[in-house]
Design an enzyme around this catalytic site. Structure first.
Site, PDB file in Angstrom:
ATOM      1  N   ARG A 169       0.834  -1.206   0.000  1.00  0.00           N
ATOM      2  CA  ARG A 169       0.000   0.000   0.000  1.00  0.00           C
ATOM      3  C   ARG A 169       0.866   1.251   0.000  1.00  0.00           C
ATOM      4  NH1 ARG A 169      -0.737   4.807   2.590  1.00  0.00           N
ATOM      5  NH2 ARG A 169      -0.387   3.773   4.605  1.00  0.00           N
ATOM      6  N   ASP A 170       1.501   1.566   1.099  1.00  0.00           N
ATOM      7  CA  ASP A 170       2.256   2.808   1.203  1.00  0.00           C
ATOM      8  C   ASP A 170       3.477   2.790   0.305  1.00  0.00           C
ATOM      9  OD1 ASP A 170       2.712   5.358   2.149  1.00  0.00           O
ATOM     10  OD2 ASP A 170       3.816   4.707   3.908  1.00  0.00           O
TER      11      ASP A 170
ATOM     12  N   HIS B 115       5.079   4.429  12.537  1.00  0.00           N
ATOM     13  CA  HIS B 115       5.283   4.405  11.089  1.00  0.00           C
ATOM     14  C   HIS B 115       6.332   5.457  10.766  1.00  0.00           C
ATOM     15  CE1 HIS B 115       3.652   4.071   6.851  1.00  0.00           C
ATOM     16  NE2 HIS B 115       4.233   5.263   6.781  1.00  0.00           N
TER      17      HIS B 115
ATOM     18  N   HIS C  85       9.409   7.079   8.212  1.00  0.00           N
ATOM     19  CA  HIS C  85      10.086   7.216   6.934  1.00  0.00           C
ATOM     20  C   HIS C  85      11.539   7.590   7.211  1.00  0.00           C
ATOM     21  CE1 HIS C  85       6.593   7.246   3.990  1.00  0.00           C
ATOM     22  NE2 HIS C  85       6.024   7.085   5.175  1.00  0.00           N
TER      23      HIS C  85
ATOM     24  N   CYS D 180       4.840   9.550   0.412  1.00  0.00           N
ATOM     25  CA  CYS D 180       3.480  10.098   0.439  1.00  0.00           C
ATOM     26  C   CYS D 180       3.269  10.964  -0.795  1.00  0.00           C
ATOM     27  CB  CYS D 180       3.259  10.929   1.702  1.00  0.00           C
ATOM     28  SG  CYS D 180       1.620  11.701   1.767  1.00  0.00           S
TER      29      CYS D 180
ATOM     30  N   ASN E  69       9.554   4.463   3.201  1.00  0.00           N
ATOM     31  CA  ASN E  69       9.492   3.928   4.561  1.00  0.00           C
ATOM     32  C   ASN E  69      10.826   3.291   4.934  1.00  0.00           C
ATOM     33  OD1 ASN E  69       6.305   3.828   5.075  1.00  0.00           O
ATOM     34  ND2 ASN E  69       6.705   3.184   2.990  1.00  0.00           N
TER      35      ASN E  69
END
Length: 300
Positions: free
Chosen positions: A9-10, A203, A205, A236, A245
């Site tokens: 997903r991310d 979470h 990065h 993002c 990430n």
């Protein structure tokens, strides 16, 4: 220590190349083979804004269903949850992740509303999701800093969490990779005061090379889960210059060698990180393990 794999997903949502559904399903399957057991596989977002996630329903229908594995879907509003609930129950995710952005300016650009309006939406969606038997995580995005307005104070994050209502899990996200370990400590203390007993997840990065220091700090503070993406891909799409990430394989190596067993086979994870990079047309991925290898030897 639980690693939540967010690459499907991310990781994919910020990449230019839109992968076929079959490749996404293979990505998830390879993650399972590497030992990951909680995976964010899709986002129910507007296809015109996030075309990489346009096939969210089909991905969920096709990913392997394995005992002990939990799939997560990102949901941004009530329409997203309606799409989740329209799926056959056997194809639904086990959990949803709802994002509320800590700064009003970023929230408006990301979701078209200010933070507190978004929080109203979270409460309504969370109640409906729980009634449907889904787990619910609230992620406070840009909790460590905003790309448009700068510093985000810990009291701001604490206030958001205090106003959120019942929480199953709370995730603090450094969406643009500006955080440092002292912020992890300050935010953890604040949200634990606002929502005592709620399981914490983080979470990070690695935009400014502080993601792994933040991760080990969170682990030592008793966070139950850490997000990462195989290969360290992602970012993002609504935050300028936001890079990927922290990498699953690199994080697993750090935690395993620190005595915090993850269940992740580092070598297999690194191979998958290299593979997904090639599928995306990247000359290399940010993760280091694919180049350096595990230590000692190729043990997991």
């Amino acid at each position: 220590m639980e690693i939540v794999e967010v690459g499907p997903r991310d990781g994919l949502q910020n990449e230019k190349r839109v992968l076929p559904t079959g490749t996404k399903v293979e990505y998830v399957t390879r993650a399972l083979f590497a030992g990951l057991r909680r995976i964010e596989v899709a986002a129910f977002a507007r296809p015109d804004r996030v075309p990489q996630m346009a096939d969210a329903e089909e991905v969920l229908r096709r990913v392997p269903r394995v005992d002990g594995v939990r799939y997560i879907a990102l949901v941004l509003n009530g329409r997203g949850l309606d799409r989740v609930l329209a799926l056959d129950p056997a194809a639904r995710p086990h959990e949803i992740n709802y994002v509320v952005v800590a700064s009003d300016e970023f929230a408006r650009r990301n979701q078209g509303m200010d933070t507190m309006t978004s929080l109203d939406g979270f409460r309504a969606v969370a109640e409906k999701a729980r009634e449907a038997g889904l787990g619910v995580t609230l992620t406070v995005a840009a909790a460590f800093g905003c790309p448009f307005t700068g510093e985000v104070k810990p009291d701001r994050v604490r206030g958001i969490v205090a106003a959120a209502g019942p929480l199953g899990e709370l995730c603090l996200a450094d969406t643009i990779g500006v955080g440092v370990p002292v912020q992890v400590e300050e935010l953890a203390a604040g949200v634990r005061e606002a929502a005592p007993g709620v399981p914490l997840r983080a979470h990070f990065h690695n935009t400014r090379n502080t993601g792994y220091a933040n991760a080990i700090t969170a682990a030592r503070l008793g966070f139950g889960a850490l997000d990462a993406s195989l290969g360290g891909i992602g970012g993002c799409p609504f935050a300028p210059a936001a890079t990927g990430n922290i990498a699953t394989e690199d994080l697993a190596y750090l935690l395993n060698r620190s005595g915090l067993a993850t269940g992740v086979a580092v070598q297999q994870a690194a191979e998958t990180g290299t593979w997904i990079g090639a599928e995306l047309g990247l000359t290399s991925v940010p993760a280091q393990l694919g180049r350096a290898g595990d230590y000692p030897g190729n043990l997991s």
